[in-house]
Design a protein around this motif. Structure first.
Motif, PDB file in Angstrom:
ATOM      1  N   CYS A 157       0.951  -1.151  -0.167  1.00 59.97           N
ATOM      2  CA  CYS A 157      -0.089   0.018  -0.121  1.00 59.97           C
ATOM      3  C   CYS A 157       0.933   1.378   0.035  1.00 59.97           C
ATOM      4  N   VAL A 158       1.097   1.968  -1.208  1.00 60.74           N
ATOM      5  CA  VAL A 158       1.882   3.035  -1.456  1.00 60.74           C
ATOM      6  C   VAL A 158       0.782   4.115  -1.429  1.00 60.74           C
ATOM      7  N   ILE A 159       1.044   5.306  -0.622  1.00 63.27           N
ATOM      8  CA  ILE A 159       0.150   6.604  -0.490  1.00 63.27           C
ATOM      9  C   ILE A 159       0.876   7.666  -1.294  1.00 63.27           C
ATOM     10  N   MET A 160       0.462   8.185  -2.221  1.00 62.85           N
ATOM     11  CA  MET A 160       1.034   9.161  -2.873  1.00 62.85           C
ATOM     12  C   MET A 160       0.861  10.521  -2.204  1.00 62.85           C
TER      13      MET A 160
ATOM     14  N   TYR B 256       4.419   4.772   2.534  1.00 60.76           N
ATOM     15  CA  TYR B 256       3.884   3.467   2.432  1.00 60.76           C
ATOM     16  C   TYR B 256       3.309   2.836   3.850  1.00 60.76           C
ATOM     17  N   VAL B 257       2.355   2.166   3.858  1.00 62.55           N
ATOM     18  CA  VAL B 257       2.031   1.420   5.262  1.00 62.55           C
ATOM     19  C   VAL B 257       3.002   0.459   5.525  1.00 62.55           C
ATOM     20  N   TYR B 258       3.447   0.470   6.960  1.00 61.33           N
ATOM     21  CA  TYR B 258       4.396  -0.216   7.340  1.00 61.33           C
ATOM     22  C   TYR B 258       3.746  -1.183   8.241  1.00 61.33           C
ATOM     23  N   TYR B 259       3.495  -2.470   7.617  1.00 60.44           N
ATOM     24  CA  TYR B 259       2.655  -3.595   8.090  1.00 60.44           C
ATOM     25  C   TYR B 259       3.214  -4.357   9.125  1.00 60.44           C
ATOM     26  N   ARG B 260       4.633  -4.240   9.048  1.00 61.63           N
ATOM     27  CA  ARG B 260       5.345  -5.107  10.146  1.00 61.63           C
ATOM     28  C   ARG B 260       5.235  -5.047  11.469  1.00 61.63           C
ATOM     29  N   ASP B 261       4.743  -3.924  11.935  1.00 63.02           N
ATOM     30  CA  ASP B 261       4.639  -3.721  13.221  1.00 63.02           C
ATOM     31  C   ASP B 261       2.997  -2.985  13.854  1.00 63.02           C
TER      32      ASP B 261
ATOM     33  N   SER C  24       0.188  -7.982   2.205  1.00 60.98           N
ATOM     34  CA  SER C  24       1.563  -7.821   2.440  1.00 60.98           C
ATOM     35  C   SER C  24       2.233  -9.125   3.181  1.00 60.98           C
ATOM     36  N   SER C  25       3.333  -9.362   2.713  1.00 67.94           N
ATOM     37  CA  SER C  25       4.006 -10.616   3.307  1.00 67.94           C
ATOM     38  C   SER C  25       4.715  -9.923   4.822  1.00 67.94           C
ATOM     39  N   ARG C  26       4.532  -8.734   4.976  1.00 63.83           N
ATOM     40  CA  ARG C  26       5.096  -8.529   6.264  1.00 63.83           C
ATOM     41  C   ARG C  26       4.224  -8.333   7.363  1.00 63.83           C
ATOM     42  N   VAL C  27       2.908  -8.611   7.198  1.00 65.55           N
ATOM     43  CA  VAL C  27       1.812  -8.472   8.357  1.00 65.55           C
ATOM     44  C   VAL C  27       2.371  -9.899   9.161  1.00 65.55           C
ATOM     45  N   PRO C  28       2.385  -9.728  10.641  1.00 62.21           N
ATOM     46  CA  PRO C  28       2.629 -10.758  11.240  1.00 62.21           C
ATOM     47  C   PRO C  28       1.702 -12.023  11.339  1.00 62.21           C
TER      48      PRO C  28
END
Length: 121
Positions: A50-53, A65-70, A109-113
């Motif tokens: 999810c990139v936000i312009m 971008y949305v940082y889905y990792r945390d 996203s592959s970064r979502v826990p």
């Protein structure tokens, strides 16, 4: 909303991506899942889910971008308390289209826990 986070408690933009809802493992009280937004830096890889312009949200002035990792899971009561005490600051809501993209990113996203992905099922 703007939430202090990181090493210097710099205020980062967070979006409520899901909720309020009862989330497995968090009791019966309603909770929300919050994700942060961070600037795209060309020299660093970023999650493209999810990139936000710039300009898609009034607070976003640089491509981000949305940082889905945390993701943060917070009770609705806690969120309200932080806003009432002016520790967190409410900002403009996302457009329905942007919110849909943020939510879709939680799924793709592959970064979502893994524990968060299980809540989404």
């Amino acid at each position: 909303m703007l939430v202090p986070s990181g090493p210097a408690d710099f205020k980062h933009l967070f979006a409520i991506a899901l909720g309020p809802a009862s989330l497995g493992g968090y009791g019966n009280k309603p909770h929300v899942i919050m994700v942060s937004v961070t600037s795209v830096k060309p020299e660093f890889p970023h999650d493209a889910a999810c990139v936000i312009m710039a300009g898609e949200h009034p607070f976003i002035t640089h491509d981000s971008y949305v940082y889905y990792r945390d993701p943060r899971i917070e009770s609705v009561d806690h969120v309200q308390k932080m806003v009432d005490q002016a520790v967190w600051q409410a900002r403009e809501s996302c457009s329905p289209e942007l919110l849909a993209r943020i939510r879709q990113g939680l799924k793709t996203s592959s970064r979502v826990p893994r524990y968060v992905k299980k809540m989404l099922d």
